[in-house]
Design an enzyme around this catalytic site. Structure first.
Site, PDB file in Angstrom:
ATOM      1  N   CYS A   1      -4.645  12.325  13.119  1.00  0.00           N
ATOM      2  CA  CYS A   1      -5.193  10.975  12.834  1.00  0.00           C
ATOM      3  C   CYS A   1      -4.725  10.763  14.169  1.00  0.00           C
ATOM      4  O   CYS A   1      -4.116  11.245  15.232  1.00  0.00           O
ATOM      5  CB  CYS A   1      -4.289  10.567  11.756  1.00  0.00           C
ATOM      6  SG  CYS A   1      -2.836   9.823  11.685  1.00  0.00           S
TER       7      CYS A   1
ATOM      8  N   ASP B   1       5.123   1.131  12.269  1.00  0.00           N
ATOM      9  CA  ASP B   1       3.899   0.068  11.553  1.00  0.00           C
ATOM     10  C   ASP B   1       3.438  -1.496  12.116  1.00  0.00           C
ATOM     11  O   ASP B   1       2.468  -1.752  11.748  1.00  0.00           O
ATOM     12  CB  ASP B   1       3.401   0.340   9.331  1.00  0.00           C
ATOM     13  CG  ASP B   1       3.530   1.780   9.363  1.00  0.00           C
ATOM     14  OD1 ASP B   1       2.957   2.876  10.519  1.00  0.00           O
ATOM     15  OD2 ASP B   1       3.653   1.828   8.658  1.00  0.00           O
TER      16      ASP B   1
ATOM     17  N   LYS C   1       0.701  -1.339   0.053  1.00  0.00           N
ATOM     18  CA  LYS C   1       0.433  -0.125  -0.434  1.00  0.00           C
ATOM     19  C   LYS C   1       0.729   1.200  -0.257  1.00  0.00           C
ATOM     20  O   LYS C   1       0.902   2.191  -0.617  1.00  0.00           O
ATOM     21  CB  LYS C   1      -1.285   0.115   1.521  1.00  0.00           C
ATOM     22  CG  LYS C   1      -1.545   1.322   1.260  1.00  0.00           C
ATOM     23  CD  LYS C   1      -2.038   1.375   2.613  1.00  0.00           C
ATOM     24  CE  LYS C   1      -1.519   0.694   4.170  1.00  0.00           C
ATOM     25  NZ  LYS C   1      -1.198   2.893   4.287  1.00  0.00           N
ATOM     26  N   ASN C   2       1.886   1.677   0.946  1.00  0.00           N
ATOM     27  CA  ASN C   2       2.525   2.499   1.079  1.00  0.00           C
ATOM     28  C   ASN C   2       3.431   3.131   0.167  1.00  0.00           C
ATOM     29  O   ASN C   2       4.183   3.868  -0.256  1.00  0.00           O
ATOM     30  CB  ASN C   2       3.431   2.159   2.017  1.00  0.00           C
ATOM     31  CG  ASN C   2       1.862   2.867   3.107  1.00  0.00           C
ATOM     32  OD1 ASN C   2       1.106   3.130   3.191  1.00  0.00           O
ATOM     33  ND2 ASN C   2       2.955   2.285   4.876  1.00  0.00           N
TER      34      ASN C   2
ATOM     35  N   ARG D   1      -8.212  -0.025   5.438  1.00  0.00           N
ATOM     36  CA  ARG D   1      -7.840   0.717   4.647  1.00  0.00           C
ATOM     37  C   ARG D   1      -6.226   0.238   4.437  1.00  0.00           C
ATOM     38  O   ARG D   1      -5.508   0.369   3.197  1.00  0.00           O
ATOM     39  CB  ARG D   1      -7.327   1.936   5.686  1.00  0.00           C
ATOM     40  CG  ARG D   1      -8.237   2.586   5.965  1.00  0.00           C
ATOM     41  CD  ARG D   1      -7.744   4.173   6.324  1.00  0.00           C
ATOM     42  NE  ARG D   1      -7.017   4.228   6.526  1.00  0.00           N
ATOM     43  CZ  ARG D   1      -5.854   4.756   6.715  1.00  0.00           C
ATOM     44  NH1 ARG D   1      -6.508   5.135   8.329  1.00  0.00           N
ATOM     45  NH2 ARG D   1      -4.669   5.183   6.831  1.00  0.00           N
TER      46      ARG D   1
ATOM     47  N   ARG E   1       1.253  14.137  12.817  1.00  0.00           N
ATOM     48  CA  ARG E   1       1.322  14.436  11.024  1.00  0.00           C
ATOM     49  C   ARG E   1       1.396  15.371  10.542  1.00  0.00           C
ATOM     50  O   ARG E   1       1.031  15.309   9.977  1.00  0.00           O
ATOM     51  CB  ARG E   1       0.376  13.083  11.207  1.00  0.00           C
ATOM     52  CG  ARG E   1       0.732  12.184  12.083  1.00  0.00           C
ATOM     53  CD  ARG E   1      -0.068  10.598  10.999  1.00  0.00           C
ATOM     54  NE  ARG E   1       0.803  10.346  10.521  1.00  0.00           N
ATOM     55  CZ  ARG E   1       0.291   9.501   9.240  1.00  0.00           C
ATOM     56  NH1 ARG E   1      -0.241   8.551   9.675  1.00  0.00           N
ATOM     57  NH2 ARG E   1       1.012   9.108   8.344  1.00  0.00           N
TER      58      ARG E   1
HETATM   59  N1  EPU Z   1       6.985  14.493  10.446  1.00  0.00           N
HETATM   60  C1  EPU Z   1       7.421  15.583  10.706  1.00  0.00           C
HETATM   61  N2  EPU Z   1       7.239  16.677   9.850  1.00  0.00           N
HETATM   62  C2  EPU Z   1       6.998  17.009   8.899  1.00  0.00           C
HETATM   63  C3  EPU Z   1       6.300  14.915   8.142  1.00  0.00           C
HETATM   64  C4  EPU Z   1       6.844  14.283   9.678  1.00  0.00           C
HETATM   65  O1  EPU Z   1       7.701  16.026  11.694  1.00  0.00           O
HETATM   66  O2  EPU Z   1       6.571  17.277   7.602  1.00  0.00           O
HETATM   67  C5  EPU Z   1       7.728  13.547  11.507  1.00  0.00           C
HETATM   68  C6  EPU Z   1       6.312  12.846  12.092  1.00  0.00           C
HETATM   69  O3  EPU Z   1       5.030  13.279  12.680  1.00  0.00           O
HETATM   70  C7  EPU Z   1       6.988  10.875  12.640  1.00  0.00           C
HETATM   71  C8  EPU Z   1       8.000  11.492  11.517  1.00  0.00           C
HETATM   72  O4  EPU Z   1       7.989  13.122  11.125  1.00  0.00           O
HETATM   73  O5  EPU Z   1       7.031  11.505  13.687  1.00  0.00           O
HETATM   74  C9  EPU Z   1       8.396   9.927  10.466  1.00  0.00           C
HETATM   75  O6  EPU Z   1       6.734  10.272   9.842  1.00  0.00           O
HETATM   76  P1  EPU Z   1       6.873   9.599   8.001  1.00  0.00           P
HETATM   77  O7  EPU Z   1       6.683  11.734   7.701  1.00  0.00           O
HETATM   78  O8  EPU Z   1       7.877   9.997   7.958  1.00  0.00           O
HETATM   79  O9  EPU Z   1       5.162   9.315   7.864  1.00  0.00           O
HETATM   80  P2  EPU Z   1       4.237   9.590   6.510  1.00  0.00           P
HETATM   81  O10 EPU Z   1       4.670   9.873   5.347  1.00  0.00           O
HETATM   82  O11 EPU Z   1       3.377  10.384   6.702  1.00  0.00           O
HETATM   83  C10 EPU Z   1       4.516   7.175   5.827  1.00  0.00           C
HETATM   84  C11 EPU Z   1       2.997   5.262   5.878  1.00  0.00           C
HETATM   85  C12 EPU Z   1       3.395   5.357   7.522  1.00  0.00           C
HETATM   86  C13 EPU Z   1       4.247   4.998   8.602  1.00  0.00           C
HETATM   87  C14 EPU Z   1       5.079   6.502   8.273  1.00  0.00           C
HETATM   88  C15 EPU Z   1       6.826   5.987   9.269  1.00  0.00           C
HETATM   89  C16 EPU Z   1       2.332   6.094   4.135  1.00  0.00           C
HETATM   90  C17 EPU Z   1       1.424   6.096   3.197  1.00  0.00           C
HETATM   91  N3  EPU Z   1       2.444   6.534   5.535  1.00  0.00           N
HETATM   92  O12 EPU Z   1       4.256   7.986   6.923  1.00  0.00           O
HETATM   93  O13 EPU Z   1       1.952   4.341   7.453  1.00  0.00           O
HETATM   94  O14 EPU Z   1       3.666   4.835  10.131  1.00  0.00           O
HETATM   95  O15 EPU Z   1       5.346   6.248   6.906  1.00  0.00           O
HETATM   96  O16 EPU Z   1       7.216   5.036   8.667  1.00  0.00           O
HETATM   97  O17 EPU Z   1       3.775   5.484   3.810  1.00  0.00           O
HETATM   98  C18 EPU Z   1       0.497   2.474   7.677  1.00  0.00           C
HETATM   99  O18 EPU Z   1       0.164   2.118   6.970  1.00  0.00           O
HETATM  100  O19 EPU Z   1      -0.164   2.464   8.711  1.00  0.00           O
HETATM  101  C19 EPU Z   1       1.292   3.982   7.832  1.00  0.00           C
HETATM  102  C20 EPU Z   1       0.673   4.977   9.228  1.00  0.00           C
END
Ligand code: EPU
Length: 487
Positions: free
Chosen positions: A130, A363, A22-23, A455, A135
């Site tokens: 969320c 995850d 998915k991701n 999801r 996030r």
């Molecule tokens: N963060 C910031 N600023 C940003 C972006 C992120 O401070 O601009 C922080 C977040 O709050 C968090 C950390 O950085 O503490 C990592 O967040 P990241 O941006 O890597 O998460 P994401 O890209 O939004 C993806 C996956 C998540 C998974 C995370 C971490 C997708 C669609 N989602 O989210 O997957 O938990 O990386 O590996 O790829 C799931 O599949 O259940 C899921 C939540």
């Protein structure tokens, strides 16, 4: 709303294929916005989030070019048959990702970079928090601003405009308080493919999903190197073309099935299993008494496992693309192995900290917490990516788990058995943890709000049932009515 009714205590036994990730698929679908040619993705999972992304891409001017048979009640743009999706961006004037759709799926943010780079303009509703935390998207915006975008926030929408000559490559540091950002790296890397000159992303996310996206973009004509390491170098090109690409298997789904086998004292064979992306997970599971045996010719090359069977040091395997490389087979592709998962009668406690890849993934934290509820002793889990991602703890406690939370750490004192109870799913991975707990528990567990699970796991109840689980999807209202009738 749907609910799962699970009769616990059944051993899982049999074979299951791991679906496409998915991701990985979400930002790859958004990459179709970077070209006016057709991008075909294979092994795309038929999940609620993917369908939402397809709906969004439809609103952003993308047309499905594959022939999909009609399905009753489902709009053409969201149908996924045999995992194939072909998309072509045909109307580049539609660049507004509305709140109504963004709020259902945070990954909508991955359309921002591609639209900005190709169309020079993008408007994407700011995603809110969320169940797993705040996030923020500040790192995404910092990266795109460094490429020259002018970014404003109006009425809850992020508006990004490229400078008159287009985005310009530069060196960008993407590290934040909790490490790098997966979707932020995807956004900036995608945008930089069409920027003038060279972009260097320092402190890039190293997740396999970022590597897979880079491989797709390169197949579309981008010039990206270093993906999978903290420094990604992108040499901008004037245009990208279409591509035909197969998504990597889902490492989180694979880890979830491994833990399901362990918690039910089962014996599962997982096909299409991305072992090379799961080393921290298999290391942790092995320490807990779970055996993960790759089948076939690379069986002796599982490195880093503490079991005496696997002490042999072996050459490093590189993370490989999911693209159709005919020389790679289930036996020699470390991202598509067949593995057998069994476990000792007694699970052992472990200490685990979630970390960015290649560390233990956040995850799989909820699923591991469920497993460790049954270990013989005290386990410690520290969450370093989303420090508040513990909504499953209170629900597991309702099933007899003994868990204490202190900030971003939980201490789990293993119990002999969990007891079935009605529980509430709060987010995707928490739901998976509760389903695992329900299958291992004595008696009946009712997991409410399984739309969270839908999801990220396709037809989970059917797949678990085919492996021997007693699990049914029922409508919440019907369940309430039948309970009232029985009372
Ligand atoms: N963060 C910031 N600023 C940003 C972006 C992120 O401070 O601009 C922080 C977040 O709050 C968090 C950390 O950085 O503490 C990592 O967040 P990241 O941006 O890597 O998460 P994401 O890209 O939004 C993806 C996956 C998540 C998974 C995370 C971490 C997708 C669609 N989602 O989210 O997957 O938990 O990386 O590996 O790829 C799931 O599949 O259940 C899921 C939540």
């Amino acid at each position: 709303m749907d609910t799962f009714v699970i009769e616990g205590g059944r051993r899982l036994f049999g074979r299951v294929r791991i679906n496409g990730s998915k991701n990985a698929a979400l930002p790859m679908l958004a990459a179709a916005l970077l070209t006016d040619q057709t991008v075909t993705l294979r092994d795309v999972p038929g999940l609620a989030d993917i369908k939402n992304m397809l709906r969004l891409l439809g609103e952003l001017g993308c047309t499905r070019t594959d022939r999909t048979l009609s399905v009753d009640g489902e709009p053409h743009e969201t149908i996924i048959q045999d995992g194939v999706v072909s998309l072509r961006s045909t109307n580049e004037t539609l660049s507004h990702a509305r709140y109504e759709i963004v709020r259902t799926m945070r990954a909508s943010i991955c359309t921002l970079g591609p639209m900005l780079a190709r169309r020079g303009y993008a408007r994407v509703s700011m995603p809110g928090g969320c169940a797993i935390g705040d996030r923020p998207v500040d790192l995404h915006l910092r990266g795109l601003a460094a490429l020259g975008a002018q970014i404003t926030l109006t009425a809850g929408d992020i508006t990004a405009k490229a400078p008159p000559g287009g985005l310009v490559g530069t060196t960008i540091f993407l590290g934040g308080t909790f490490g790098s950002t997966v979707l932020g790296t995807a956004n900036v890397m995608s945008a930089a493919t069409l920027a003038k000159g060279t972009t260097i992303i320092e402190s890039a996310a190293c997740e396999p999903e970022v590597v897979d996206l880079a491989n797709l973009l390169n197949a579309m004509g981008a010039r990206i190197s270093g993906a999978g390491s903290p420094r990604i170098i992108i040499q901008g090109v004037a245009e990208l073309s279409g591509a035909d690409y197969t998504v990597i298997p889902d490492r989180i789904e694979a880890g979830t099935f491994m833990m399901a086998a362990a918690m039910t004292n089962g014996d599962l064979t997982l096909d299409n299993c991305p072992m090379d992306a799961l080393l921290a997970v298999t290391y942790c599971l092995q320490a807990a008494g779970v055996h993960v045996h790759p089948l076939g010719s690379l069986a002796s090359t599982v490195h880093g496992l503490p079991s005496s069977n696997h002490r042999q040091r072996t050459p490093a395997l590189t993370i490989t693309s999911g693209s159709s490389d005919p020389s790679r087979t289930a036996e020699n592709d470390p991202m598509r192995r067949s593995v057998r998962v069994t476990c000792d009668r007694v699970l052992r406690p472990v200490e685990v900290t979630t970390q960015p890849h290649p560390g233990f993934p956040t995850d799989l934290q909820a699923q591991l917490a469920a497993l460790l509820c049954l270990a013989d002793g005290n386990s410690v889990i520290t969450e370093r990516i989303f420090p508040d991602r513990f909504l499953h703890v209170a629900e597991l406690s309702r099933m007899g788990a003994k868990v204490i939370r202190q900030g971003s750490t939980i201490v789990i004192s293993g119990v002999r058995s969990l007891v079935g109870a009605p529980v509430m799913a709060s987010d995707l991975r928490a739901s998976a943890g509760l389903v695992l707990a329900g299958m291992a528990a004595e008696g009946t567990t009712i997991v409410n709000r399984v739309y969270h699970l839908d999801r990220g796991y396709e037809r989970m109840e059917d797949r678990l049932r085919s492996l021997g689980a007693a699990i049914d999807r029922v409508d919440e209202k019907e369940l309430a009515a039948s309970e009232a009738a029985a009372a």
